[in-house]
Design an enzyme around this catalytic site. Structure first.
Site, PDB file in Angstrom:
ATOM      1  N   HIS A 150       0.831  -1.197   0.000  1.00 50.88           N
ATOM      2  CA  HIS A 150       0.000   0.000   0.000  1.00 50.88           C
ATOM      3  C   HIS A 150       0.871   1.255   0.000  1.00 50.88           C
ATOM      4  O   HIS A 150       2.086   1.193   0.210  1.00 50.88           O
ATOM      5  CB  HIS A 150      -0.928   0.016   1.214  1.00 50.88           C
ATOM      6  CG  HIS A 150      -2.108  -0.895   1.082  1.00 50.88           C
ATOM      7  ND1 HIS A 150      -2.021  -2.259   1.262  1.00 50.88           N
ATOM      8  CD2 HIS A 150      -3.401  -0.646   0.771  1.00 50.88           C
ATOM      9  CE1 HIS A 150      -3.212  -2.808   1.075  1.00 50.88           C
ATOM     10  NE2 HIS A 150      -4.064  -1.849   0.777  1.00 50.88           N
ATOM     11  N   LYS A 154      -0.558   4.897   4.503  1.00 51.27           N
ATOM     12  CA  LYS A 154      -1.506   3.999   5.184  1.00 51.27           C
ATOM     13  C   LYS A 154      -1.032   3.737   6.607  1.00 51.27           C
ATOM     14  O   LYS A 154       0.126   3.393   6.833  1.00 51.27           O
ATOM     15  CB  LYS A 154      -1.643   2.684   4.411  1.00 51.27           C
ATOM     16  CG  LYS A 154      -2.691   1.741   5.000  1.00 51.27           C
ATOM     17  CD  LYS A 154      -2.934   0.560   4.080  1.00 51.27           C
ATOM     18  CE  LYS A 154      -3.928  -0.433   4.673  1.00 51.27           C
ATOM     19  NZ  LYS A 154      -5.246   0.185   4.943  1.00 51.27           N
TER      20      LYS A 154
END
Length: 263
Positions: A150, A154
């Site tokens: 990600h 995040k």
């Protein structure tokens, strides 16, 4: 009649995409947003949509909200969702990082108030299929590891998608240890986190959006099931579907797979 929607977190990458999607969908009406930052958001001003810094104030000012779409962080999102459900406002939740206790509390409150709530670790239809296919594969390939990647901003790791994938795999796979019986990490964390013997590796780097590989190993073969979200538009069809579906619910659903026909 259009579905009256409030979005919490309109300034974020996911939130801004959701704002555009709701504004473009004829059956939706964006009547307000909740944002912790006071500075104006141009698309809100252009469409004369009020922005509140408090969800409590939002509910007081806009008493006819049908659905809250929460795309914030776990700390504030939990409070938004609990307040919404107590006021019988249905919820579609893309926020991740909730504890098991928080998810249990959300479920109990939705059931108690007979108010629909869909919590989905991933709204991309392809990601839901990836998780579903992984569950099917785990019946035949019990040795499995997950690599999820990600963007660098995040907060939670592992991702909600990875945790949901393991949860689904555990439904068909007996608990087992993987790797060498005397395996030794010469650097702590080298083998990633583990859940019921499944190793999960989290990558956080600029340039990524949301990606996951589920790698199965067997005698003389491997099977990799992979999904990539190239941009955040990939999540919008799932959010749109969930908003429409949650209007028909009076209880709690975890995972988009539970509202899709995957039989």
């Amino acid at each position: 009649m259009s579905i009256k929607i409030v979005i919490a977190g309109p300034r974020g990458r996911m939130g801004s995409e959701a704002v555009s999607m709701v504004l473009e969908e004829p059956s939706f009406s964006l009547i307000g947003c909740v944002d912790r930052i006071v500075s104006p958001i141009s698309i809100m001003e252009e469409n004369h949509i009020p922005v509140f810094t408090s969800f409590e104030e939002c509910l007081y000012t806009l008493p006819d909200v049908d659905v809250l779409i929460d795309l914030t962080v776990a700390e504030s999102g939990f409070n938004h969702i609990m307040m919404a459900l107590e006021h019988k406002v249905r919820c579609v939740v893309g926020t991740t990082g909730f504890t098991s206790q928080q998810l249990n509390d959300i479920q109990d409150t939705a059931v108690k108030n007979q108010t629909g709530c869909i919590v989905a670790p991933n709204f991309a239809i392809g990601a839901v299929l990836m998780m579903h296919f992984s569950k099917v594969a785990a019946k035949f390939f019990p040795d499995v590891e997950i690599i999820e990647k990600h963007h660098a901003q995040k907060i939670d790791a592992p991702s909600g998608t990875a945790l949901k994938t393991v949860e689904m795999i555990k439904e068909v796979r007996k608990s087992r240890d993987q790797g060498h019986i005397y395996e030794l990490e010469t650097m702590i964390g080298a083998r990633g986190a583990t859940d019921d013997g499944v190793h999960i590796h989290s990558v956080r780097l600029p340039g990524h959006v949301a990606h996951q590989e589920v790698i199965f190993g067997g005698d003389g073969q491997t099977l990799t099931i992979k999904h990539d979200s190239i941009n955040r538009k990939s999540f919008m069809e799932g959010i749109k579907l969930s908003v429409k579906q949650v209007m028909q619910l009076n209880d709690y659903v975890y995972g988009l797979d539970n509202i899709l026909d995957l039989t």
